[in-house]
Design a protein around this motif. Structure first.
Motif, short mmCIF file in Angstrom:
data_model
loop_
_atom_site.label_atom_id
_atom_site.label_comp_id
_atom_site.label_asym_id
_atom_site.label_seq_id
_atom_site.Cartn_x
_atom_site.Cartn_y
_atom_site.Cartn_z
N UNK A 18 0.95 -11.38 1.59
CA UNK A 18 1.50 -12.09 2.74
C UNK A 18 3.01 -12.20 2.52
N UNK A 19 3.77 -11.91 3.55
CA UNK A 19 5.23 -12.00 3.49
C UNK A 19 5.67 -13.15 4.38
N UNK A 20 6.49 -14.06 3.82
CA UNK A 20 6.98 -15.19 4.60
C UNK A 20 8.28 -14.83 5.30
N UNK A 21 8.79 -15.76 6.12
CA UNK A 21 10.03 -15.53 6.86
C UNK A 21 11.21 -15.25 5.94
N UNK A 22 11.23 -15.89 4.79
CA UNK A 22 12.36 -15.71 3.87
C UNK A 22 12.08 -14.61 2.85
N UNK A 23 11.17 -13.69 3.18
CA UNK A 23 10.83 -12.52 2.36
C UNK A 23 10.27 -12.86 0.99
N UNK A 24 9.52 -13.91 0.89
CA UNK A 24 8.75 -14.19 -0.31
C UNK A 24 7.40 -13.50 -0.13
N UNK A 25 6.95 -12.79 -1.17
CA UNK A 25 5.69 -12.06 -1.10
C UNK A 25 4.66 -12.75 -1.99
N UNK A 29 -5.60 -11.58 -5.27
CA UNK A 29 -6.66 -10.71 -5.76
C UNK A 29 -7.97 -11.43 -5.52
N UNK A 30 -8.81 -10.86 -4.69
CA UNK A 30 -10.11 -11.42 -4.33
C UNK A 30 -9.98 -12.88 -3.89
N UNK A 31 -8.94 -13.17 -3.11
CA UNK A 31 -8.75 -14.49 -2.54
C UNK A 31 -7.96 -15.47 -3.40
N UNK A 32 -7.64 -15.09 -4.63
CA UNK A 32 -6.87 -15.98 -5.52
C UNK A 32 -5.45 -15.46 -5.64
N UNK A 33 -4.48 -16.36 -5.47
CA UNK A 33 -3.09 -15.96 -5.60
C UNK A 33 -2.79 -15.65 -7.07
N UNK A 34 -2.25 -14.44 -7.31
CA UNK A 34 -1.98 -14.03 -8.69
C UNK A 34 -0.51 -13.75 -8.96
N UNK A 35 0.30 -13.59 -7.92
CA UNK A 35 1.71 -13.27 -8.14
C UNK A 35 2.54 -13.68 -6.94
N UNK A 36 3.75 -14.14 -7.20
CA UNK A 36 4.72 -14.47 -6.15
C UNK A 36 6.00 -13.72 -6.47
N UNK A 37 6.53 -13.03 -5.48
CA UNK A 37 7.77 -12.27 -5.66
C UNK A 37 8.84 -12.82 -4.73
N UNK A 38 10.06 -12.91 -5.26
CA UNK A 38 11.19 -13.38 -4.46
C UNK A 38 12.38 -12.49 -4.72
N UNK A 39 13.37 -12.58 -3.84
CA UNK A 39 14.64 -11.90 -4.04
C UNK A 39 14.54 -10.39 -3.98
N UNK A 40 15.30 -9.72 -4.85
CA UNK A 40 15.38 -8.26 -4.82
C UNK A 40 14.05 -7.60 -5.16
N UNK A 41 13.30 -8.21 -6.06
CA UNK A 41 12.00 -7.66 -6.40
C UNK A 41 11.07 -7.66 -5.18
N UNK A 42 11.09 -8.73 -4.41
CA UNK A 42 10.27 -8.82 -3.20
C UNK A 42 10.72 -7.79 -2.17
N UNK A 43 12.02 -7.65 -1.97
CA UNK A 43 12.54 -6.67 -1.01
C UNK A 43 12.12 -5.25 -1.38
N UNK A 44 12.15 -4.94 -2.65
CA UNK A 44 11.76 -3.62 -3.13
C UNK A 44 10.28 -3.35 -2.82
#
Length: 78
Positions: A18-25, A29-44
């Motif tokens: 899921x991508x938010x308005x401020x580009x946080x990803x 995995x199988x319904x459990x959140x396992x990773x959050x990406x922000x900034x340049x890593x998220x954009x990539x």
């Protein structure tokens, strides 16, 4: 069948994102959140996901980003 996914596990679409308005990803995995990406890593990753040609390719990208889902010994959630 590719060398990367010999058992076809990525066909099951275990990962989602899921991508938010401020580009946080948020990667789940199988319904459990396992990773959050922000900034340049998220954009990539957003760029890679938009360029993916198939659902299988999206699953592979998400699996690689999580990093710890490549050994094949993950537990099943019942």
């Amino acid at each position: 069948m590719t060398e990367i996914d010999k058992r076809g596990r990525l066909d099951e679409e275990m990962f989602s994102y899921r991508v938010t308005k401020n580009n946080t990803v948020f990667i789940t995995w199988m319904g459990k959140q396992v990773k959050t990406l922000k900034g340049k890593e998220a954009e990539k990753i957003i760029t890679k996901l938009q360029q993916a040609n198939s659902k299988h390719e999206v699953q592979l990208i998400l699996a690689k980003v999580t990093g710890n889902f490549k050994r094949g010994n993950e537990r099943s959630i019942n």
